[in-house]
Write a protein that holds these residues in place. Structure first.
Motif, PDB file in Angstrom:
ATOM      1  N   LEU A  53       0.856  -1.182   0.000  1.00 49.99           N
ATOM      2  CA  LEU A  53       0.000   0.000   0.000  1.00 49.99           C
ATOM      3  C   LEU A  53       0.892   1.232   0.000  1.00 49.99           C
ATOM      4  O   LEU A  53       1.897   1.285   0.715  1.00 49.99           O
ATOM      5  CB  LEU A  53      -0.915   0.009   1.225  1.00 49.99           C
ATOM      6  N   VAL A  54       0.512   2.207  -0.808  1.00 49.20           N
ATOM      7  CA  VAL A  54       1.294   3.431  -0.966  1.00 49.20           C
ATOM      8  C   VAL A  54       0.470   4.630  -0.514  1.00 49.20           C
ATOM      9  O   VAL A  54      -0.679   4.809  -0.935  1.00 49.20           O
ATOM     10  CB  VAL A  54       1.721   3.610  -2.441  1.00 49.20           C
ATOM     11  N   ASN A  55       1.055   5.440   0.365  1.00 48.14           N
ATOM     12  CA  ASN A  55       0.414   6.659   0.852  1.00 48.14           C
ATOM     13  C   ASN A  55       0.529   7.739  -0.220  1.00 48.14           C
ATOM     14  O   ASN A  55       1.623   8.211  -0.509  1.00 48.14           O
ATOM     15  CB  ASN A  55       1.099   7.110   2.148  1.00 48.14           C
ATOM     16  N   LYS A  56      -0.588   8.132  -0.818  1.00 49.56           N
ATOM     17  CA  LYS A  56      -0.578   9.124  -1.883  1.00 49.56           C
ATOM     18  C   LYS A  56      -0.827  10.535  -1.369  1.00 49.56           C
ATOM     19  O   LYS A  56      -0.717  11.508  -2.121  1.00 49.56           O
ATOM     20  CB  LYS A  56      -1.637   8.767  -2.934  1.00 49.56           C
ATOM     21  N   PHE A  57      -1.140  10.648  -0.088  1.00 54.06           N
ATOM     22  CA  PHE A  57      -1.480  11.952   0.482  1.00 54.06           C
ATOM     23  C   PHE A  57      -0.258  12.672   1.035  1.00 54.06           C
ATOM     24  O   PHE A  57      -0.185  13.905   1.005  1.00 54.06           O
ATOM     25  CB  PHE A  57      -2.525  11.771   1.595  1.00 54.06           C
ATOM     26  N   ILE A  58       0.728  11.915   1.520  1.00 57.66           N
ATOM     27  CA  ILE A  58       1.819  12.498   2.292  1.00 57.66           C
ATOM     28  C   ILE A  58       2.647  13.500   1.497  1.00 57.66           C
ATOM     29  O   ILE A  58       3.151  14.481   2.051  1.00 57.66           O
ATOM     30  CB  ILE A  58       2.720  11.378   2.865  1.00 57.66           C
ATOM     31  N   TYR A  59       2.804  13.276   0.199  1.00 62.75           N
ATOM     32  CA  TYR A  59       3.585  14.207  -0.628  1.00 62.75           C
ATOM     33  C   TYR A  59       2.704  15.234  -1.337  1.00 62.75           C
ATOM     34  O   TYR A  59       3.168  15.950  -2.208  1.00 62.75           O
ATOM     35  CB  TYR A  59       4.404  13.444  -1.662  1.00 62.75           C
ATOM     36  N   GLY A  60       1.436  15.280  -0.964  1.00 67.35           N
ATOM     37  CA  GLY A  60       0.529  16.254  -1.553  1.00 67.35           C
ATOM     38  C   GLY A  60      -0.528  15.612  -2.424  1.00 67.35           C
ATOM     39  O   GLY A  60      -0.289  14.597  -3.068  1.00 67.35           O
ATOM     40  N   VAL A  61      -1.701  16.209  -2.421  1.00 63.95           N
ATOM     41  CA  VAL A  61      -2.807  15.728  -3.232  1.00 63.95           C
ATOM     42  C   VAL A  61      -2.624  16.245  -4.657  1.00 63.95           C
ATOM     43  O   VAL A  61      -2.655  17.449  -4.900  1.00 63.95           O
ATOM     44  CB  VAL A  61      -4.158  16.210  -2.666  1.00 63.95           C
ATOM     45  N   LYS A  62      -2.413  15.328  -5.588  1.00 64.43           N
ATOM     46  CA  LYS A  62      -2.213  15.712  -6.985  1.00 64.43           C
ATOM     47  C   LYS A  62      -3.553  15.695  -7.718  1.00 64.43           C
ATOM     48  O   LYS A  62      -4.308  14.729  -7.646  1.00 64.43           O
ATOM     49  CB  LYS A  62      -1.210  14.773  -7.657  1.00 64.43           C
ATOM     50  N   THR A  70      -0.012  19.934  -7.680  1.00 65.40           N
ATOM     51  CA  THR A  70      -0.304  19.550  -6.304  1.00 65.40           C
ATOM     52  C   THR A  70      -1.166  20.585  -5.617  1.00 65.40           C
ATOM     53  O   THR A  70      -0.858  21.784  -5.634  1.00 65.40           O
ATOM     54  CB  THR A  70       1.005  19.360  -5.510  1.00 65.40           C
ATOM     55  N   LEU A  71      -2.237  20.104  -4.992  1.00 61.52           N
ATOM     56  CA  LEU A  71      -3.157  21.005  -4.299  1.00 61.52           C
ATOM     57  C   LEU A  71      -2.750  21.192  -2.844  1.00 61.52           C
ATOM     58  O   LEU A  71      -2.685  22.313  -2.337  1.00 61.52           O
ATOM     59  CB  LEU A  71      -4.585  20.452  -4.379  1.00 61.52           C
ATOM     60  N   ILE A  72      -2.477  20.107  -2.154  1.00 60.85           N
ATOM     61  CA  ILE A  72      -2.088  20.161  -0.739  1.00 60.85           C
ATOM     62  C   ILE A  72      -0.791  19.380  -0.577  1.00 60.85           C
ATOM     63  O   ILE A  72      -0.762  18.177  -0.795  1.00 60.85           O
ATOM     64  CB  ILE A  72      -3.171  19.542   0.173  1.00 60.85           C
ATOM     65  N   ARG A  73       0.276  20.055  -0.188  1.00 64.05           N
ATOM     66  CA  ARG A  73       1.559  19.377  -0.020  1.00 64.05           C
ATOM     67  C   ARG A  73       1.881  19.262   1.465  1.00 64.05           C
ATOM     68  O   ARG A  73       2.024  20.264   2.165  1.00 64.05           O
ATOM     69  CB  ARG A  73       2.681  20.129  -0.744  1.00 64.05           C
ATOM     70  N   VAL A  74       1.964  18.029   1.954  1.00 67.29           N
ATOM     71  CA  VAL A  74       2.303  17.794   3.359  1.00 67.29           C
ATOM     72  C   VAL A  74       3.808  17.920   3.547  1.00 67.29           C
ATOM     73  O   VAL A  74       4.285  18.635   4.423  1.00 67.29           O
ATOM     74  CB  VAL A  74       1.798  16.408   3.813  1.00 67.29           C
ATOM     75  N   LYS A  75       4.567  17.216   2.723  1.00 71.28           N
ATOM     76  CA  LYS A  75       6.019  17.323   2.738  1.00 71.28           C
ATOM     77  C   LYS A  75       6.569  16.740   1.446  1.00 71.28           C
ATOM     78  O   LYS A  75       5.855  16.066   0.700  1.00 71.28           O
ATOM     79  CB  LYS A  75       6.613  16.596   3.936  1.00 71.28           C
ATOM     80  N   ASP A  76       7.844  17.025   1.175  1.00 68.72           N
ATOM     81  CA  ASP A  76       8.511  16.464   0.008  1.00 68.72           C
ATOM     82  C   ASP A  76       9.193  15.157   0.389  1.00 68.72           C
ATOM     83  O   ASP A  76       9.474  14.911   1.570  1.00 68.72           O
ATOM     84  CB  ASP A  76       9.554  17.442  -0.536  1.00 68.72           C
ATOM     85  N   PRO A  77       9.477  14.300  -0.586  1.00 74.35           N
ATOM     86  CA  PRO A  77      10.217  13.065  -0.304  1.00 74.35           C
ATOM     87  C   PRO A  77      11.560  13.366   0.355  1.00 74.35           C
ATOM     88  O   PRO A  77      12.246  14.327  -0.014  1.00 74.35           O
ATOM     89  CB  PRO A  77      10.394  12.446  -1.695  1.00 74.35           C
ATOM     90  N   GLN A  78      11.920  12.528   1.317  1.00 75.69           N
ATOM     91  CA  GLN A  78      13.166  12.684   2.054  1.00 75.69           C
ATOM     92  C   GLN A  78      14.129  11.561   1.698  1.00 75.69           C
ATOM     93  O   GLN A  78      13.720  10.492   1.238  1.00 75.69           O
ATOM     94  CB  GLN A  78      12.886  12.668   3.562  1.00 75.69           C
ATOM     95  N   LYS A  79      15.404  11.797   1.948  1.00 79.06           N
ATOM     96  CA  LYS A  79      16.407  10.748   1.729  1.00 79.06           C
ATOM     97  C   LYS A  79      16.037   9.516   2.537  1.00 79.06           C
ATOM     98  O   LYS A  79      15.716   9.611   3.724  1.00 79.06           O
ATOM     99  CB  LYS A  79      17.798  11.241   2.133  1.00 79.06           C
ATOM    100  N   GLY A  80      16.069   8.369   1.895  1.00 75.39           N
ATOM    101  CA  GLY A  80      15.728   7.117   2.569  1.00 75.39           C
ATOM    102  C   GLY A  80      14.296   6.668   2.339  1.00 75.39           C
ATOM    103  O   GLY A  80      13.973   5.497   2.571  1.00 75.39           O
TER     104      GLY A  80
END
Length: 212
Positions: A53-62, A70-80
């Motif tokens: 399962l992949v969280n599609k909300f955490i990096y923003g609602v596309k 992106t409409l709502i961006r929670v955070k950008d992808p981080q290293k790791g």
């Protein structure tokens, strides 16, 4: 005053099915989506036949059909982070890899050793090297990659199976707009090489495995 005619059972069932479909499409588009692992590029973190399962909300609602706006961006992808993204070479395919460097970082590989911002990256238990062969940089980028800088709004990604992964070393960067989401959990795992008896083909110990 006329009485309201009751809905037929057929109409009620159709409405219930349509509502369920709309809710399922909303969840799949904006919140969480299932993906199946078809290759061994992320071994040993992900096995062939894992379903995640992949969280599609955490990096923003596309917003659909807007090219990744992106409409709502929670955070950008981080290293790791383990991310699912649209494969830059073939947009009809989704790939899954681990984020190694983000916009503004420098990256270099010397004889399989990874340097980010001129620092040797250690303590990566998920990174697997199964081949003792070292490929010179003039023959290919797998084991030796000249120093590069990751552009803004781009990511450099690699598979955990470092000797057998088609990733940013070969085809370049991932645009942030192409990121679908962050891998969360293995909800099912099926070993296609062990189909008989059927219960032996299920990797029961992987079900519920949190991905890190």
């Amino acid at each position: 005053m006329t009485e309201k005619k009751p809905k037929s059972s057929l109409r009620e069932n159709i409405e219930a099915i349509l509502i369920a479909i709309i809710i399922a499409m909303f969840i799949r588009t904006f919140i969480v989506q299932a993906f199946k692992i078809p290759s061994g590029s992320m071994l040993e973190t992900l096995q062939i036949g894992d379903q995640i399962l992949v969280n599609k909300f955490i990096y923003g609602v596309k917003i659909p059909f807007t090219g990744g706006k992106t409409l709502i961006r929670v955070k950008d992808p981080q290293k790791g982070d383990i991310i699912v993204f649209i494969y830059p070479v073939d947009p009809t395919k989704d790939f899954i890899k681990r984020v190694i460097a983000t916009g503004g970082d420098t990256l270099e590989i010397i004889n399989k050793k990874l340097y980010v911002n001129d620092k040797l990256i250690k303590n990566q238990p998920y990174a697997i090297y199964k081949s003792t062969e070292l490929i010179p940089g003039n023959f290919g980028p797998r084991d030796n990659l000249r120093k590069i800088k990751v552009p803004d709004n781009k990511l450099f990604v690699m598979g955990d199976n470092r000797d057998n992964s088609l990733d940013s070393r070969f085809w370049g960067f991932v645009d942030l707009k192409a990121v679908r989401g962050k891998a969360l959990i293995v909800y099912w795992s099926w070993n296609k090489d062990r189909l008989v008896p059927m219960w032996n083909s299920v990797r029961w110990n992987r079900i519920g495995h949190i991905l890190r």
